[in-house]
Design a protein around this motif. Structure first.
Motif, PDB file in Angstrom:
ATOM      1  N   LEU A 107       0.838  -1.198   0.000  1.00 17.81           N
ATOM      2  CA  LEU A 107       0.000   0.000   0.000  1.00 17.81           C
ATOM      3  C   LEU A 107       0.872   1.247   0.000  1.00 17.81           C
ATOM      4  O   LEU A 107       0.646   2.184  -0.761  1.00 17.81           O
ATOM      5  CB  LEU A 107      -0.901  -0.024   1.235  1.00 17.81           C
ATOM      6  CG  LEU A 107      -2.002   1.021   1.244  1.00 17.81           C
ATOM      7  CD1 LEU A 107      -2.900   0.865   0.049  1.00 17.81           C
ATOM      8  CD2 LEU A 107      -2.816   0.909   2.511  1.00 17.81           C
ATOM      9  N   SER A 108       1.899   1.239   0.821  1.00 19.50           N
ATOM     10  CA  SER A 108       2.718   2.440   0.887  1.00 19.50           C
ATOM     11  C   SER A 108       3.462   2.630  -0.429  1.00 19.50           C
ATOM     12  O   SER A 108       3.625   3.740  -0.908  1.00 19.50           O
ATOM     13  CB  SER A 108       3.673   2.381   2.065  1.00 19.50           C
ATOM     14  OG  SER A 108       4.734   1.548   1.776  1.00 19.50           O
ATOM     15  N   ARG A 109       3.856   1.508  -1.032  1.00 21.42           N
ATOM     16  CA  ARG A 109       4.531   1.606  -2.328  1.00 21.42           C
ATOM     17  C   ARG A 109       3.591   2.190  -3.371  1.00 21.42           C
ATOM     18  O   ARG A 109       3.973   3.015  -4.191  1.00 21.42           O
ATOM     19  CB  ARG A 109       4.985   0.206  -2.742  1.00 21.42           C
ATOM     20  CG  ARG A 109       5.923   0.149  -3.899  1.00 21.42           C
ATOM     21  CD  ARG A 109       7.357   0.397  -3.471  1.00 21.42           C
ATOM     22  NE  ARG A 109       7.936  -0.720  -2.774  1.00 21.42           N
ATOM     23  CZ  ARG A 109       8.308  -1.845  -3.376  1.00 21.42           C
ATOM     24  NH1 ARG A 109       8.138  -2.001  -4.661  1.00 21.42           N
ATOM     25  NH2 ARG A 109       8.856  -2.800  -2.692  1.00 21.42           N
ATOM     26  N   PHE A 110       2.341   1.772  -3.292  1.00 24.28           N
ATOM     27  CA  PHE A 110       1.371   2.281  -4.246  1.00 24.28           C
ATOM     28  C   PHE A 110       1.192   3.790  -4.059  1.00 24.28           C
ATOM     29  O   PHE A 110       1.149   4.551  -5.010  1.00 24.28           O
ATOM     30  CB  PHE A 110       0.036   1.562  -4.063  1.00 24.28           C
ATOM     31  CG  PHE A 110      -1.017   2.016  -5.030  1.00 24.28           C
ATOM     32  CD1 PHE A 110      -1.027   1.558  -6.332  1.00 24.28           C
ATOM     33  CD2 PHE A 110      -1.970   2.941  -4.655  1.00 24.28           C
ATOM     34  CE1 PHE A 110      -1.969   1.989  -7.233  1.00 24.28           C
ATOM     35  CE2 PHE A 110      -2.923   3.382  -5.552  1.00 24.28           C
ATOM     36  CZ  PHE A 110      -2.925   2.908  -6.844  1.00 24.28           C
ATOM     37  N   LEU A 182      -6.615  12.340   4.932  1.00 27.37           N
ATOM     38  CA  LEU A 182      -6.415  11.820   3.580  1.00 27.37           C
ATOM     39  C   LEU A 182      -5.850  10.401   3.623  1.00 27.37           C
ATOM     40  O   LEU A 182      -6.344   9.500   2.958  1.00 27.37           O
ATOM     41  CB  LEU A 182      -5.464  12.730   2.809  1.00 27.37           C
ATOM     42  CG  LEU A 182      -6.037  14.073   2.384  1.00 27.37           C
ATOM     43  CD1 LEU A 182      -4.998  14.850   1.612  1.00 27.37           C
ATOM     44  CD2 LEU A 182      -7.262  13.865   1.530  1.00 27.37           C
ATOM     45  N   GLY A 183      -4.817  10.244   4.428  1.00 31.25           N
ATOM     46  CA  GLY A 183      -4.156   8.943   4.474  1.00 31.25           C
ATOM     47  C   GLY A 183      -5.109   7.852   4.878  1.00 31.25           C
ATOM     48  O   GLY A 183      -5.129   6.780   4.293  1.00 31.25           O
ATOM     49  N   LYS A 184      -5.950   8.156   5.848  1.00 30.71           N
ATOM     50  CA  LYS A 184      -6.827   7.130   6.376  1.00 30.71           C
ATOM     51  C   LYS A 184      -7.860   6.702   5.342  1.00 30.71           C
ATOM     52  O   LYS A 184      -8.072   5.523   5.101  1.00 30.71           O
ATOM     53  CB  LYS A 184      -7.532   7.674   7.613  1.00 30.71           C
ATOM     54  CG  LYS A 184      -7.968   6.606   8.568  1.00 30.71           C
ATOM     55  CD  LYS A 184      -8.459   7.282   9.824  1.00 30.71           C
ATOM     56  CE  LYS A 184      -9.191   6.323  10.711  1.00 30.71           C
ATOM     57  NZ  LYS A 184      -9.817   7.043  11.811  1.00 30.71           N
ATOM     58  N   SER A 185      -8.472   7.724   4.717  1.00 27.82           N
ATOM     59  CA  SER A 185      -9.535   7.356   3.790  1.00 27.82           C
ATOM     60  C   SER A 185      -8.963   6.606   2.592  1.00 27.82           C
ATOM     61  O   SER A 185      -9.541   5.628   2.131  1.00 27.82           O
ATOM     62  CB  SER A 185     -10.297   8.594   3.336  1.00 27.82           C
ATOM     63  OG  SER A 185      -9.398   9.492   2.735  1.00 27.82           O
ATOM     64  N   VAL A 186      -7.833   7.063   2.126  1.00 30.47           N
ATOM     65  CA  VAL A 186      -7.234   6.386   0.979  1.00 30.47           C
ATOM     66  C   VAL A 186      -6.855   4.963   1.361  1.00 30.47           C
ATOM     67  O   VAL A 186      -7.163   4.007   0.658  1.00 30.47           O
ATOM     68  CB  VAL A 186      -6.005   7.162   0.484  1.00 30.47           C
ATOM     69  CG1 VAL A 186      -5.234   6.336  -0.514  1.00 30.47           C
ATOM     70  CG2 VAL A 186      -6.432   8.470  -0.144  1.00 30.47           C
ATOM     71  N   ALA A 187      -6.230   4.863   2.525  1.00 31.53           N
ATOM     72  CA  ALA A 187      -5.764   3.537   2.927  1.00 31.53           C
ATOM     73  C   ALA A 187      -6.934   2.577   3.118  1.00 31.53           C
ATOM     74  O   ALA A 187      -6.874   1.427   2.705  1.00 31.53           O
ATOM     75  CB  ALA A 187      -4.957   3.638   4.206  1.00 31.53           C
ATOM     76  N   SER A 188      -8.016   3.073   3.735  1.00 35.00           N
ATOM     77  CA  SER A 188      -9.108   2.140   3.992  1.00 35.00           C
ATOM     78  C   SER A 188      -9.822   1.761   2.700  1.00 35.00           C
ATOM     79  O   SER A 188     -10.294   0.641   2.550  1.00 35.00           O
ATOM     80  CB  SER A 188     -10.092   2.737   4.987  1.00 35.00           C
ATOM     81  OG  SER A 188     -10.665   3.892   4.431  1.00 35.00           O
ATOM     82  N   LEU A 190      -8.438   1.754  -0.383  1.00 31.74           N
ATOM     83  CA  LEU A 190      -7.556   0.958  -1.230  1.00 31.74           C
ATOM     84  C   LEU A 190      -7.193  -0.376  -0.582  1.00 31.74           C
ATOM     85  O   LEU A 190      -7.067  -1.383  -1.242  1.00 31.74           O
ATOM     86  CB  LEU A 190      -6.277   1.718  -1.498  1.00 31.74           C
ATOM     87  CG  LEU A 190      -6.327   2.740  -2.605  1.00 31.74           C
ATOM     88  CD1 LEU A 190      -5.012   3.485  -2.646  1.00 31.74           C
ATOM     89  CD2 LEU A 190      -6.571   2.058  -3.930  1.00 31.74           C
ATOM     90  N   GLY A 191      -7.043  -0.316   0.733  1.00 36.07           N
ATOM     91  CA  GLY A 191      -6.509  -1.476   1.447  1.00 36.07           C
ATOM     92  C   GLY A 191      -7.279  -2.738   1.166  1.00 36.07           C
ATOM     93  O   GLY A 191      -6.690  -3.788   0.897  1.00 36.07           O
ATOM     94  N   GLU A 192      -8.600  -2.603   1.173  1.00 39.83           N
ATOM     95  CA  GLU A 192      -9.418  -3.793   1.014  1.00 39.83           C
ATOM     96  C   GLU A 192      -9.223  -4.419  -0.369  1.00 39.83           C
ATOM     97  O   GLU A 192      -9.048  -5.625  -0.502  1.00 39.83           O
ATOM     98  CB  GLU A 192     -10.871  -3.388   1.208  1.00 39.83           C
ATOM     99  CG  GLU A 192     -11.746  -4.524   1.662  1.00 39.83           C
ATOM    100  CD  GLU A 192     -13.141  -4.005   1.945  1.00 39.83           C
ATOM    101  OE1 GLU A 192     -14.085  -4.575   1.430  1.00 39.83           O
ATOM    102  OE2 GLU A 192     -13.247  -2.978   2.668  1.00 39.83           O
ATOM    103  N   LEU A 193      -9.236  -3.524  -1.343  1.00 38.65           N
ATOM    104  CA  LEU A 193      -9.056  -4.004  -2.719  1.00 38.65           C
ATOM    105  C   LEU A 193      -7.688  -4.642  -2.892  1.00 38.65           C
ATOM    106  O   LEU A 193      -7.534  -5.699  -3.506  1.00 38.65           O
ATOM    107  CB  LEU A 193      -9.194  -2.847  -3.698  1.00 38.65           C
ATOM    108  CG  LEU A 193     -10.589  -2.229  -3.781  1.00 38.65           C
ATOM    109  CD1 LEU A 193     -10.555  -0.985  -4.634  1.00 38.65           C
ATOM    110  CD2 LEU A 193     -11.565  -3.233  -4.356  1.00 38.65           C
ATOM    111  N   LEU A 194      -6.727  -3.989  -2.310  1.00 35.51           N
ATOM    112  CA  LEU A 194      -5.358  -4.467  -2.448  1.00 35.51           C
ATOM    113  C   LEU A 194      -5.192  -5.834  -1.784  1.00 35.51           C
ATOM    114  O   LEU A 194      -4.568  -6.747  -2.335  1.00 35.51           O
ATOM    115  CB  LEU A 194      -4.416  -3.460  -1.799  1.00 35.51           C
ATOM    116  CG  LEU A 194      -2.946  -3.738  -2.005  1.00 35.51           C
ATOM    117  CD1 LEU A 194      -2.585  -3.484  -3.440  1.00 35.51           C
ATOM    118  CD2 LEU A 194      -2.113  -2.877  -1.095  1.00 35.51           C
ATOM    119  N   HIS A 195      -5.806  -5.938  -0.651  1.00 40.48           N
ATOM    120  CA  HIS A 195      -5.776  -7.173   0.113  1.00 40.48           C
ATOM    121  C   HIS A 195      -6.282  -8.335  -0.738  1.00 40.48           C
ATOM    122  O   HIS A 195      -5.651  -9.384  -0.860  1.00 40.48           O
ATOM    123  CB  HIS A 195      -6.690  -6.962   1.317  1.00 40.48           C
ATOM    124  CG  HIS A 195      -6.520  -7.978   2.385  1.00 40.48           C
ATOM    125  ND1 HIS A 195      -7.227  -9.145   2.390  1.00 40.48           N
ATOM    126  CD2 HIS A 195      -5.737  -7.988   3.479  1.00 40.48           C
ATOM    127  CE1 HIS A 195      -6.885  -9.833   3.453  1.00 40.48           C
ATOM    128  NE2 HIS A 195      -5.968  -9.166   4.128  1.00 40.48           N
TER     129      HIS A 195
END
Lengths: 849, 450
Positions: A107-110, A182-188, A190-195
């Motif tokens: 995620l961080s790389r993305f 911003l970080g939180k909303s993006v991470a949450s 994206l995170g699921e999809l990425l997972h």
């Protein structure tokens, strides 16, 4: 048909996988399978068991397979590897290691690499909903930042991701304030999809079943020496190629002319070919389509029909009995019989798996000795179904469970009908079932009880198998088993009619394409790595043939790799060697190395794949300005400035000439330097002698190592056999590639230059004709991080005193010499800043906010 | 780091045997996963050097074995014994089995190895750890058997038979049964040798009595040995066969029948065609009534319709008086010819041609049509294509003629196979072809009116 008159004693236990309270009667070695009960019965004495063929061996003619066709014009990239997906930190070592997907890292790389994609939509959304134009007040104007431009910035250039990029104070402040939101909303989001995506990729990496059955096929031609290879090519594997190949007796196969092409609309996953009643047919499976061609006697393919499979096709097979009949299975769990004349007929449908619940949608179908009866398989078992009977009924042929003494976690990977081999099938009722651990031969007439089980222990998933006709009458049939990693195993199957199928002699492994590395010329590391990667590309197809006319039986084996390369190898049957006369190990012929060199040249001409992502570039003009201001006299910084202005790489000549220096001095060994003495002995191949000397010196009578009794007892059994126990031989086997550490394979002597030069050992180890190559190669080495590191932290104590800046080292042919002093190092550091920056980037992910 | 591990990876319960297999979320285990993880792990507690070297050594041995380099494998094996001193108790316990597996393999194929070496190795391995004693003893005995050393094998099995460790577990019991059964088999070999000797002796001879007494003893011991195992579900062909032979010899027909019936019909046993074949052969020897034989073969027909006994079954059915047996007789013939391995069985074709004519003459067109209906869409291309017409005629003219008759009857004289054969001009077969043409004209089901 005859049924084996007496079957091998087997315990029959029903139950789930890995049931452990039953003795595992199948903990067998190949020799156990070769055992026969003495046939003292008078009635059986006439069908005596054939003598055990211990000497049965297919000897490869070269140490590894050779490329048959020039590499394709498309570059190849190995794609995602385990390193990309798995968590890279320290993991506590356990007996059972666990894979942990590194979602955070991904995620961080993305966010680093594609910040614009991740944040721009947010910026836009916020802009639409932000009402920031409040009352204009002079006093506030100085303290309140206009968010508008910042939000617009979110989708613009990438300020984040690159620590060297210029960050305005405004942006910095904004990132501090808005970061948590911003970080939180993006991470949450994206995170699921990425997972989900990562889990899918990981499963695919562990087992890519798309190519089950193999995408390479051999269509025999009019004469035994000619045939056609059918395989997909192109970067997307969407071009079906028909390459005519001749197999001259005693020579290497040759490609005749250019291959014919058919462009398809999807990647080819499986190619099946079969000649039934004189008619050659070719079936191709793509992800969502299946197609059928008819191959004429002249070798031309005429399309017959295309079938669309909505849910995705997982397997296709051609009937060995009726021309033009196919079985197709889909992810939905349906199995259809397909004929071009009558179209589709669904014969089976069950979205559930057969024996127990398994999430895999993989299904497989093949034919049996009865043209109307099919086998239907999934990961848990294999069933025989009568296509004419009422739907849903059938008989389990193989159960993933205690019946076949399956282990826990064992799953069916391949199920194949072995009866179609040749006009007079010798094993007309046998089905082959492969799992990740074992291979089973099951007779259709005796369901659930495997006739033969062999632990193949392949280090990759066995997805291809091919039974070949016996090379000579009376010989066992070779059964080829291919793993995804290119591993090949060959079994000798005997038994027909009234005798049960069995292994005639121990199975053998065949060389894989990564064994061919030694046939290629020495390369610079980057190309070497590329070549190595290419040779290690996963196998996606396997085809073999035994040209019948050859006086000496020869097996031609073709292998298709995911990079689109076709490799071939030639094996000849070592008929009956005496126990001691072993043919000398195969070695590379000049033709073979020439062939490899040609192929390599073509490979290196192919431009490498453009990187998926490149580090963000930013303007250096500003920095240039800073430099201008400083008053500089030396030539080095001047050159640096010029290079920066032109935006090109910093080269040696930019930095001015260097005082020339003599060759590097040889290390002076200390008086009692054991390590260097040992190294020297090892280099000269006299390690054993050194060891003995050492032993004699240091081991007194009291220092004899204590060993347990049983170990010495056991050892004595084997020492009588091994005869001599050459230590150097045992510790560094010349032939066996090191499985435990693939990096330690016999690589050309490419050691860091600093080490070589100081020690002067390379000159001894490298043949004289290669010394020049090596020297040239080192001369061309750009100033990479190796060089400065070598200077700063030399590898051995002796060389450190020599490598101080006061007595600079020189590379032999001096185009890339290092200037003395600090400037050099700075210059070198700048030139390699691109690479080092990237490394830093990777090491320290940091979000933009 | 995400807590993915718990979801995706189900840790296996402590099962010491397969440490290199790791499970994915689907429950599938991947022997190659360890390799992937190995490439990634950078820090933390790594495998100890000891484990690394033994693992490397193991893979060298395996590789040498697969390359048939027995000498090399033996050298590596020499070093591998260090695993017996592994500090990891799990590994240490699993080691003897691996050593036995690899070591016996090497010794079996090594050119310099001999039976003595193998014996020494096996005897030592048996006593390293208690868990493998029975298994190794059994395999050792099989090895000796294979080399024809029956007495040594017998001694070995006798030792193993009396061996006990701890509580008698079910797995131990099965193994002991198996060992006893093999012992019984050995005794049977001796017995059948004695029987051969006996058949050469005169009945009035003094020696005859002793010999027969000896045989009796053996038989009694054997029956005890074999009985227990035969009750356990499994495939026990050699044991059942020899046991029945002995029982029969001593006139215990009922005992033999019971054993065979149990072997064939017990539902806990796998459906082994041989069980039915043995029962049928026994009944045939016993001269059982036809009804009985038919009922046994009927079951075999359901399991293996392609078996060669099916032609015998057909003959029995043909001879029977019952009408439904006659119908079944036709079904059986069609069933045999359905299979790819039986397409060139000339007897089956001959029977079918003859029986088709007979059935049609007997006015049972419906039977033929019933069988033909399920086959008419694939038999023509499976059996009667022009490719087969040409190749059959080239390879086996007699077969081609029989098939042509059947093709003609079932498909009419317009069928390609029949047309091709009838057009052939062969001096020897001219008369036969003429006869075929005649009967096709008369019996063909396609145009029954003509």
């Amino acid at each position: 048909m005859d049924f084996p008159s007496s079957l091998r004693p087997t315990l029959f236990v029903t139950g789930p996988l890995g049931l452990s309270n039953v003795p595992d009667m199948s903990f067998m070695c190949s020799w156990r399978d070769a055992l026969t009960l003495p046939e003292s019965l008078p009635e059986n004495s006439k069908n005596e068991a054939p003598p055990l063929a211990t000497g049965l061996l297919w000897e490869p003619e070269t140490p590894g397979p050779l490329p048959l066709l020039p590499p394709g014009p498309d570059p190849w990239d190995p794609g995602v590897t385990a390193q990309d997906l798995l968590f890279r930190g320290a993991f506590p070592f356990r007996r059972k290691p666990q894979a942990v997907l590194d979602v955070t890292e991904q995620l961080s790389r993305f966010l680093w690499d594609h910040g614009d994609i991740a944040f721009a939509p947010l910026g836009k959304l916020m802009l639409e909903n932000f009402k920031l134009e409040g009352a204009r007040s002079r006093s506030k104007k100085k303290t309140v930042v206009s968010v508008k431009s910042l939000l617009q910035d979110l989708g613009g250039h990438q300020p984040w991701g690159c620590p060297w990029a210029f960050l305005s104070y405004r942006q910095r402040r904004f990132s501090i304030v808005g970061g948590p939101v911003l970080g939180k909303s993006v991470a949450s989001l994206l995170g699921e999809l990425l997972h989900e995506e990562l889990a899918m990729r990981w499963e695919q990496l562990l087992l890519d079943d798309a190519f089950t059955g193999g995408a390479l096929a051999w269509v025999p031609g009019g004469t035994p020496q000619v045939g056609q290879l059918v395989y997909p090519a192109g970067g997307a594997l969407d071009t079906l190629c028909f390459q005519e190949v001749s197999l001259p007796p005693g020579g290497d196969p040759q490609a005749l002319g250019d291959p014919g092409h058919i462009q398809l609309r999807g990647p080819v996953r499986q190619v099946v070919t079969r000649t039934v009643q004189g008619e050659s047919l070719l079936a191709v499976r793509s992800d969502y389509h299946c197609a059928l061609w008819k191959v004429s006697k002249q070798g031309r393919a005429a399309p017959l029909q295309v079938l669309q499979v909505g849910k995705g096709a997982t397997g296709i097979s051609l009937s060995p009995h009726l021309p033009g009949e196919l079985a197709v299975c889909s992810r939905s769990g349906a199995v259809c019989l397909w004929t071009p004349q009558d179209g589709l007929q669904q014969v089976y449908k069950d979205p559930e798996t057969l024996v127990f619940c398994d999430p895999s949608p993989w299904r497989w179908a093949d034919f049996t000795a009865h043209p109307r009866v099919l086998t239907v398989g999934d990961r848990t078992g294999v069933k025989i179904i009568d296509t004419q009977g009422p739907p849903g009924c059938g008989l389990l042929l193989f159960r993933g469970g205690a019946e076949a003494a399956c282990r826990q976690g064992e799953r069916v990977l391949l199920s194949q009908y072995l009866g179609e081999c040749g006009a007079e099938p010798r094993l007309p009722t046998l089905q082959l079932i492969c799992t990740q651990f074992s291979l089973y031969l099951v007779d259709e007439r005796l369901p659930l009880v495997p006739m033969l089980k062999w632990d193949h222990d392949l280090p990759s998933a066995p997805l291809w198998a091919q039974l070949l006709p016996p090379p000579c009458p009376g010989y066992p049939q070779p059964l080829l088993l291919g793993g995804q990693g290119g591993h090949l195993q060959l079994l000798h199957l005997a038994g027909e009619g009234a005798s049960a199928p069995r292994l005639a002699g121990p199975p053998q492994s065949l060389p894989s394409s990564s064994d061919s590395l030694s046939a290629f010329p020495l390369l610079e590391p980057k190309s070497q790595w590329r070549l190595q990667e290419r040779l290690k590309a996963p196998t996606i197809g396997l085809a073999a043939t035994i040209p019948s006319s050859a006086s000496k039986p020869v097996l031609s084996l073709f292998q298709l790799s995911a990079a689109g390369d076709v490799f071939h190898q030639h094996l000849h049957l070592q008929a009956d060697p005496g126990p001691h006369s072993r043919a000398p190990a195969a070695s590379w012929t000049p033709q073979a190395t020439a062939c490899c060199s040609r192929w390599l040249k073509a490979l290196l001409d192919v431009p490498p794949t453009p990187p998926v992502w490149a580090a963000p570039t930013f303007s250096h003009r500003r920095l240039l300005g800073c430099m201008e201001q400083r008053k500089v006299e030396q030539k080095g910084p001047e050159g640096l400035r010029a290079a920066m202005a032109a935006g090109r790489l910093l080269r040696q000549k930019d930095l001015g000439s260097l005082p020339s220096a003599g060759p590097p001095p040889a290390p002076e060994p200390g008086p009692e330097d054991e390590l260097s003495a040992r190294l020297e002995a090892a280099w000269e191949g006299r390690m054993a002698a050194w060891w003995e000397r050492q032993q004699g010196r240091s081991s007194g009578p009291g220092r004899q190592p204590k060993r347990r009794k049983r170990r010495t007892q056991l050892s004595s059994t084997f020492s009588s056999l091994s005869g001599r126990l050459d230590l150097s031989d045992a510790t560094s086997p010349p032939h066996s590639p090191d499985r435990a550490s693939p990096e330690a394979r016999p690589r050309p002597p490419v050691t860091p230059p600093s080490q070589e030069l100081t020690q002067e050992l390379w000159a001894r180890g490298v043949p004289s004709e290669r010394q020049q190559t090596l020297r040239d190669y080192m001369a061309r080495l750009p100033l990479q991080e190796d060089t400065p590191r070598g200077v700063c932290s030399p590898l051995s104590g002796t060389s450190s005193s020599r490598a101080t800046p006061s007595r600079p080292q020189t590379l032999q042919d001096g185009t890339a010499e290092l200037p003395p002093g600090r400037n050099t190092r700075r210059g070198a550091a700048v030139s390699s800043s691109q690479t080092s920056r990237q490394q830093v980037l990777r090491k320290k992910p940091r979000m933009g906010f | 780091m995400s807590d993915f591990s718990e979801e995706l990876i189900r840790s296996k319960t402590e099962d010491d045997q397969e440490e290199s297999c790791v499970f994915s979320g689907t429950g599938m285990s991947f022997p190659w996963l360890q390799k992937y993880i190995g490439t990634v792990a950078t820090g933390g507690k790594k495998e100890k050097d000891f484990a690394q070297t033994t693992n490397a050594c193991l893979s060298f041995i395996q590789e040498a074995l697969l390359k048939h380099r027995w000498q090399k494998a033996a050298e590596f094996m020499h070093s591998y014994f260090q695993i017996l001193e592994d500090s990891d108790s799990h590994k240490r316990q699993a080691a003897p089995e691996i050593i036995w597996k690899l070591g016996s393999e090497i010794l079996f194929y090594h050119p310099k190895s001999n039976v003595e070496t193998f014996n020494t190795f096996a005897d030592r391995m048996k006593n390293i750890g208690v868990m493998n004693y029975l298994k190794i003893s059994l395999q050792h005995a099989l090895y000796l058997l294979h080399h024809g050393m029956l007495e040594d094998a017998n001694r070995n099995l006798s030792h193993a038979e009396t061996w006990r460790y701890g509580e008698k577990s079910s797995s131990q019991e099965v193994l002991i049964n198996l060992i006893q059964a093999y012992k019984g088999l050995l005794q049977y070999y001796t017995w059948s040798k004695k029987k051969m000797e006996l058949s050469t002796l005169d009945e009035d001879d003094y020696a005859y009595n002793t010999a027969s007494q000896n045989m009796l003893n053996h038989s009694w011991k054997t029956s005890v040995n074999l009985c227990a195992l035969i009750q356990t579900p499994g495939v026990w062909d050699p044991f059942v066969k020899s046991y029945v032979e002995m029982l029969e010899f001593y006139g215990d027909q009922d005992g033999a029948r019971e054993v065979l019936t149990n072997y064939a019909y017990d539902e806990k046993f796998p459906s082994n065609p041989n069980a039915h074949i043995y029962l049928y052969n026994f009944l045939k020897r016993e001269k059982a009534p036809r009804e009985k034989l038919i009922s046994v073969l009927k079951i075999l027909y359901q399991i293996v319709p392609s078996h060669k006994l099916m032609l015998e079954f057909h003959r029995l059915l043909r001879k029977s008086e019952k009408e439904d047996h006659h119908k079944l007789g036709l079904e059986v013939l069609f069933g045999v010819l359905d299979f790819a391995g039986c397409t060139k069985n000339i007897t089956a074709w001959k029977y079918l041609g003859k029986y088709l004519r007979q059935t049609l003459v007997g006015n049972h067109l419906a039977w033929v049509q019933e069988e033909w209906n399920s086959r008419k869409n694939w038999w023509p291309s499976f059996h009667f294509s022009s490719f087969w017409a040409k190749s059959d005629w080239k390879e086996d003219k007699a077969l081609a003629c029989e098939k042509a008759l059947v093709a003609g009857i079932l498909l009419g004289k317009g069928c390609r196979y029949f047309r091709f054969i009838s057009k052939q001009d062969d001096q020897v077969l001219r008369k036969k072809i003429k006869r075929i043409k005649k009967s096709v004209k008369k019996h063909s089901i396609v145009n029954p009116g003509l």
